[in-house]
Scaffold this active site. Structure first.
Site, PDB file in Angstrom:
ATOM      1  N   ASP A   1     128.616 -55.217  56.798  1.00  0.00           N
ATOM      2  CA  ASP A   1     129.666 -54.593  57.605  1.00  0.00           C
ATOM      3  C   ASP A   1     130.385 -53.468  56.854  1.00  0.00           C
ATOM      4  O   ASP A   1     130.852 -52.517  57.454  1.00  0.00           O
ATOM      5  CB  ASP A   1     130.668 -55.680  58.020  1.00  0.00           C
ATOM      6  CG  ASP A   1     131.668 -55.202  59.062  1.00  0.00           C
ATOM      7  OD1 ASP A   1     131.231 -54.555  60.030  1.00  0.00           O
ATOM      8  OD2 ASP A   1     132.880 -55.453  58.909  1.00  0.00           O
TER       9      ASP A   1
ATOM     10  N   HIS B   1     132.389 -44.193  60.417  1.00  0.00           N
ATOM     11  CA  HIS B   1     133.635 -43.446  60.664  1.00  0.00           C
ATOM     12  C   HIS B   1     134.424 -43.145  59.388  1.00  0.00           C
ATOM     13  O   HIS B   1     135.299 -42.298  59.390  1.00  0.00           O
ATOM     14  CB  HIS B   1     134.509 -44.148  61.715  1.00  0.00           C
ATOM     15  CG  HIS B   1     135.192 -45.391  61.231  1.00  0.00           C
ATOM     16  ND1 HIS B   1     134.522 -46.558  61.000  1.00  0.00           N
ATOM     17  CD2 HIS B   1     136.491 -45.644  60.953  1.00  0.00           C
ATOM     18  CE1 HIS B   1     135.382 -47.489  60.590  1.00  0.00           C
ATOM     19  NE2 HIS B   1     136.594 -46.961  60.556  1.00  0.00           N
TER      20      HIS B   1
ATOM     21  N   GLU C   1     141.343 -55.446  53.807  1.00  0.00           N
ATOM     22  CA  GLU C   1     141.981 -55.702  55.100  1.00  0.00           C
ATOM     23  C   GLU C   1     142.784 -56.985  54.981  1.00  0.00           C
ATOM     24  O   GLU C   1     142.351 -57.922  54.303  1.00  0.00           O
ATOM     25  CB  GLU C   1     140.928 -55.867  56.191  1.00  0.00           C
ATOM     26  CG  GLU C   1     140.191 -54.569  56.471  1.00  0.00           C
ATOM     27  CD  GLU C   1     139.229 -54.665  57.652  1.00  0.00           C
ATOM     28  OE1 GLU C   1     139.213 -53.747  58.472  1.00  0.00           O
ATOM     29  OE2 GLU C   1     138.512 -55.674  57.735  1.00  0.00           O
TER      30      GLU C   1
ATOM     31  N   LYS D   1     146.217 -54.136  53.923  1.00  0.00           N
ATOM     32  CA  LYS D   1     145.192 -53.261  54.507  1.00  0.00           C
ATOM     33  C   LYS D   1     145.323 -51.911  53.817  1.00  0.00           C
ATOM     34  O   LYS D   1     146.312 -51.190  54.028  1.00  0.00           O
ATOM     35  CB  LYS D   1     145.382 -53.096  56.023  1.00  0.00           C
ATOM     36  CG  LYS D   1     144.388 -52.080  56.610  1.00  0.00           C
ATOM     37  CD  LYS D   1     144.162 -52.255  58.098  1.00  0.00           C
ATOM     38  CE  LYS D   1     143.341 -51.125  58.719  1.00  0.00           C
ATOM     39  NZ  LYS D   1     141.936 -51.060  58.338  1.00  0.00           N
TER      40      LYS D   1
ATOM     41  N   LYS E   1     137.232 -39.690  57.949  1.00  0.00           N
ATOM     42  CA  LYS E   1     138.657 -39.823  57.624  1.00  0.00           C
ATOM     43  C   LYS E   1     139.072 -38.581  56.846  1.00  0.00           C
ATOM     44  O   LYS E   1     138.363 -38.132  55.943  1.00  0.00           O
ATOM     45  CB  LYS E   1     138.896 -41.098  56.797  1.00  0.00           C
ATOM     46  CG  LYS E   1     138.758 -42.375  57.635  1.00  0.00           C
ATOM     47  CD  LYS E   1     139.090 -43.603  56.826  1.00  0.00           C
ATOM     48  CE  LYS E   1     138.748 -44.876  57.588  1.00  0.00           C
ATOM     49  NZ  LYS E   1     139.755 -45.303  58.542  1.00  0.00           N
TER      50      LYS E   1
ATOM     51  N   LYS F   1     137.943 -59.211  53.846  1.00  0.00           N
ATOM     52  CA  LYS F   1     138.925 -59.559  54.879  1.00  0.00           C
ATOM     53  C   LYS F   1     139.903 -60.575  54.303  1.00  0.00           C
ATOM     54  O   LYS F   1     139.601 -61.294  53.352  1.00  0.00           O
ATOM     55  CB  LYS F   1     138.215 -60.155  56.087  1.00  0.00           C
ATOM     56  CG  LYS F   1     137.205 -59.159  56.692  1.00  0.00           C
ATOM     57  CD  LYS F   1     137.297 -59.095  58.201  1.00  0.00           C
ATOM     58  CE  LYS F   1     136.328 -58.099  58.784  1.00  0.00           C
ATOM     59  NZ  LYS F   1     136.932 -56.846  59.229  1.00  0.00           N
TER      60      LYS F   1
ATOM     61  N   LYS G   1     127.583 -48.311  63.970  1.00  0.00           N
ATOM     62  CA  LYS G   1     127.093 -49.160  62.902  1.00  0.00           C
ATOM     63  C   LYS G   1     127.311 -50.617  63.283  1.00  0.00           C
ATOM     64  O   LYS G   1     128.148 -50.865  64.133  1.00  0.00           O
ATOM     65  CB  LYS G   1     127.785 -48.838  61.575  1.00  0.00           C
ATOM     66  CG  LYS G   1     129.300 -49.025  61.604  1.00  0.00           C
ATOM     67  CD  LYS G   1     129.847 -49.170  60.231  1.00  0.00           C
ATOM     68  CE  LYS G   1     129.752 -50.572  59.726  1.00  0.00           C
ATOM     69  NZ  LYS G   1     130.847 -51.436  60.140  1.00  0.00           N
TER      70      LYS G   1
ATOM     71  N   HIS H   1     130.309 -48.026  54.591  1.00  0.00           N
ATOM     72  CA  HIS H   1     131.544 -47.360  54.158  1.00  0.00           C
ATOM     73  C   HIS H   1     131.650 -47.210  52.630  1.00  0.00           C
ATOM     74  O   HIS H   1     131.912 -46.130  52.111  1.00  0.00           O
ATOM     75  CB  HIS H   1     132.774 -48.124  54.644  1.00  0.00           C
ATOM     76  CG  HIS H   1     132.804 -48.354  56.133  1.00  0.00           C
ATOM     77  ND1 HIS H   1     132.304 -47.453  57.030  1.00  0.00           N
ATOM     78  CD2 HIS H   1     133.285 -49.377  56.886  1.00  0.00           C
ATOM     79  CE1 HIS H   1     132.462 -47.907  58.260  1.00  0.00           C
ATOM     80  NE2 HIS H   1     133.056 -49.084  58.197  1.00  0.00           N
TER      81      HIS H   1
HETATM   82  C1  BG6 Z   1     134.403 -51.322  60.871  1.00  0.00           C
HETATM   83  C2  BG6 Z   1     134.111 -52.757  60.552  1.00  0.00           C
HETATM   84  O1  BG6 Z   1     133.298 -50.514  60.545  1.00  0.00           O
HETATM   85  O2  BG6 Z   1     135.523 -50.884  60.114  1.00  0.00           O
HETATM   86  C3  BG6 Z   1     135.327 -53.641  60.786  1.00  0.00           C
HETATM   87  O3  BG6 Z   1     133.043 -53.204  61.379  1.00  0.00           O
HETATM   88  C4  BG6 Z   1     136.542 -53.073  60.086  1.00  0.00           C
HETATM   89  O4  BG6 Z   1     135.058 -54.960  60.351  1.00  0.00           O
HETATM   90  C5  BG6 Z   1     136.711 -51.588  60.388  1.00  0.00           C
HETATM   91  O5  BG6 Z   1     137.692 -53.803  60.499  1.00  0.00           O
HETATM   92  C6  BG6 Z   1     137.807 -50.979  59.530  1.00  0.00           C
HETATM   93  O6  BG6 Z   1     138.043 -49.642  59.875  1.00  0.00           O
HETATM   94  P1  BG6 Z   1     139.390 -48.921  59.449  1.00  0.00           P
HETATM   95  O7  BG6 Z   1     139.195 -47.498  59.827  1.00  0.00           O
HETATM   96  O8  BG6 Z   1     140.499 -49.592  60.202  1.00  0.00           O
HETATM   97  O9  BG6 Z   1     139.552 -49.128  57.977  1.00  0.00           O
END
Ligand code: BG6
Length: 432
Positions: free
Chosen positions: A191, A134, A172, A291, A138, A286, A104, A196
Site C-alpha cells: 500500500d 498521488h 498515519e 499523521k 504533492k 498506520k 494504485k 509512495h
Molecule cells: C493511499 C493509501 O495511497 O494513501 C492509504 O492507499 C493512505 O492507505 C493514503 O491512507 C494516504 O494519502 P495521504 O495523501 O493522505 O497521505
C-alpha cells in the site's frame, strides 16, 4: 440501490467536507453536467448500456474525449478493461482521445503488475495510460527536485561525500478504518512502500533529468529505482522490519488471524556511484503517533565543533511534505554572550508564509495534468514494474517474516529502532 440524486448528494457532502470555500452556484452548474449509469463490473450487458448512454455525447461523425477512471478494487481492473472493450466504448470516431487512469495498487506483485501492464498495453498506447501515485503530485514532493537541482549550494553536496544517510517517514495516526477488505490483502508494503515511499526515495537520489519532458523525468526516476539493491534471500530479515498494530485483527473485514503488515521499516542501498554505501531508511505505517510525512537528508558531522555537552550533531535538511509544508535546515550558531556556546537553530522556508496562494490537492493537480495530457507525475509501466521487483524478495518471504505487534500510537515495534541502532543512528521522530 443508489440513484443519480443520491450519488450527487454523496459527492456534495464530500466536497463540502474536504474543500474549503464550497460555492453552491459552482456546484449547481457542475452537478447539472454529471450523469450516472449504474452497473455491475462483471456484467457485459451493463457496459453495453453505458456505451449506448455515452453515444448521446458523441455528435454524428464525431466524438468527445473520454477518460476512464478506475478507482475500484484492483482485482476488477482487468475485467473492467475487457468488458469496456467488448462493449465498444473505446471505439472512438473522429478526432478525439481516450485516456485511462488506474488507481494504485497497480498489481499485487511483480507478476500481476506485468500481466496488468500487458493487458493495458494491448488496448492502449502508453500515452493514454495514467497510473496514479498521488504522492508524486504533492506540491512539497515536486519541490524536492526543484530545490535540489536549482540551488547550487545543495546540488554540490548531494552525494556520499557529504550525506550520511537519508530517512523517509510517512506516518498515519489512524487504522484501516472501513478499508479492511482491501487492506488485509495488501498491507503496508504494497500500500505504501512499493509506491509512495520508493517514489520519494527515487526523487531524493535521482540524477538531473536531461530535460523536463515527461519522458526524461520518468527515465531519471526509473534509473533511481533500478539502482536500488534488491535483497538476496538472506538479506531480507536484516534489513526489513514489519509490524502490525494491536487490535488490527479485530478490525472490520480483517481476518482474525491476519499476519498483514500495517507497519514497515527498511534499510535500502543504491548502486549509484554518488550514493555508494549511503543507507536510506524508509518507514511507514498506520496507527502511529501522528499523521505526517517528511524526508530528512542527514549530512555528515563537522569534525571541528562540539556542542556544549560535548556532543556533535549533524546538519539536517528536512522536506516537510505534510501536514506542515516547509523545507528546514538545522544549523548551529553561537549563542549571544561571553561564553563560546553553540545552539541548534532552524532555517526555514514555509509555504504558508511565503506564498499566499492556496496549495492544490495532489488529486486536483493530477486530474488537471490528465486533462492536459501531462504524464510527468504518473509512473510509467517500467517504473511500476521496477518498484515491484524491489519489493518482490520481501513479499516472497512474507509467510516466514516476523510481524511484530506494536501498541497503537507508538512509532512501530522496537525492532524498527534497533534497525537504526545497529548502524549507530536513530529515527527522527515527531517532525510535525
Ligand atoms: C493511499 C493509501 O495511497 O494513501 C492509504 O492507499 C493512505 O492507505 C493514503 O491512507 C494516504 O494519502 P495521504 O495523501 O493522505 O497521505
Amino acid at each position: 440501490e443508489e440513484n443519480r440524486e443520491e450519488h450527487l448528494e454523496g459527492l456534495k457532502t464530500a466536497l463540502t467536507k474536504f474543500h474549503e470555500g464550497f460555492d453552491p452556484m459552482v456546484w449547481k452548474n457542475f452537478a447539472e453536467r454529471l450523469h450516472y449509469v449504474r452497473g455491475d463490473f462483471e456484467q457485459v450487458s451493463d457496459y453495453v448500456k453505458l456505451a449506448e448512454y455515452l453515444k448521446r455525447f458523441d455528435p454524428a461523425e464525431s466524438c468527445t474525449n473520454k477518460i476512464f477512471y478506475m478507482a475500484t478494487a484492483p482485482n476488477y481492473f482487468p475485467k473492467i478493461i475487457e468488458n469496456l472493450e467488448s462493449s465498444q466504448v473505446f471505439d472512438l470516431l473522429g478526432d478525439c482521445w481516450k485516456r485511462i487512469i488506474i488507481e494504485k495498487p497497480f498489481g499485487s506483485d511483480l507478476e500481476s503488475a506485468k500481466k496488468l501492464n500487458q493487458l493495458v498495453d494491448s488496448k492502449f498506447s502508453e500515452e493514454e495510460v495514467y497510473r496514479i501515485d498521488h504522492y508524486l503530485a504533492k506540491e512539497t514532493v515536486q519541490n524536492i527536485l526543484a530545490f535540489r537541482f536549482t540551488n547550487g549550494l545543495f546540488e554540490k553536496v548531494w552525494n556520499k561525500d557529504f550525506i550520511d544517510h537519508i530517512q523517509i517517514t510517512v506516518a498515519e495516526d489512524f487504522g484501516v478504518e472501513n478499508r479492511g477488505g482491501y487492506y488485509d490483502k495488501a498491507g503496508n508494503l504494497r500500500d505504501f512502500i512499493q509506491n509512495h515511499l520508493l517514489q520519494l526515495l527515487a526523487l531524493s537520489i535521482m540524477q538531473a533529468p536531461e530535460d523536463l519532458s515527461a519522458e526524461k523525468v520518468r527515465d531519471a526516476r526509473l534509473a533511481s529505482l533500478q539502482s536500488l539493491k534488491t535483497y538476496h534471500d538472506d538479506e531480507v530479515e536484516k534489513n526489513v522490519v514489519l509490524g502490525q498494530y494491536e487490535g488490527y485483527q479485530s478490525e472490520p473485514k480483517v481476518d482474525p488471524n491476519s499476519k498483514t503488515d500495517t507497519f514497515s521499516a527498511l534499510r535500502v542501498f543504491s548502486n549509484l556511484d554518488n550514493f555508494k554505501n549511503v543507507p536510506f531508511y524508509l518507514r511507514s505505517g498506520k496507527n502511529l503517533p501522528t499523521k505526517a510525512a517528511y524526508l530528512n537528508i542527514v549530512f555528515k558531522k563537522s569534525e571541528n565543533f562540539l556542542l556544549p555537552d560535548g556532543s556533535n550533531l549533524p546538519n539536517i535538511l528536512t522536506f516537510h511534505i505534510q501536514p506542515k509544508q516547509s523545507i528546514e535546515i538545522s544549523v548551529f550558531v553561537k549563542e549571544p554572550g561571553q561564553e563560546p556556546k553553540l545552539k541548534k537553530v532552524d532555517l526555514e522556508f514555509d509555504y504558508n508564509k511565503n506564498f499566499k496562494t492556496e496549495i492544490a490537492d495532489a488529486y486536483e493537480k493530477l486530474i488537471l495534468d490528465l486533462i492536459d495530457g501531462l504524464q510527468t507525475f504518473f509512473p510509467r509501466s517500467d517504473e511500476v514494474e521496477t518498484s515491484w521487483e524491489f519489493v518482490e524478495p520481501i513479499l516472497k518471504k512474507l509467510d516466514y517474516l516476523a510481524i511484530h505487534v506494536y501498541e497503537k500510537g507508538t512509532w512501530g515495534p522496537k525492532e524498527s529502532d534497533e534497525l537504526l541502532k545497529t548502524d549507530q543512528r536513530e529515527w527522527l521522530n515527531n517532525q510535525t
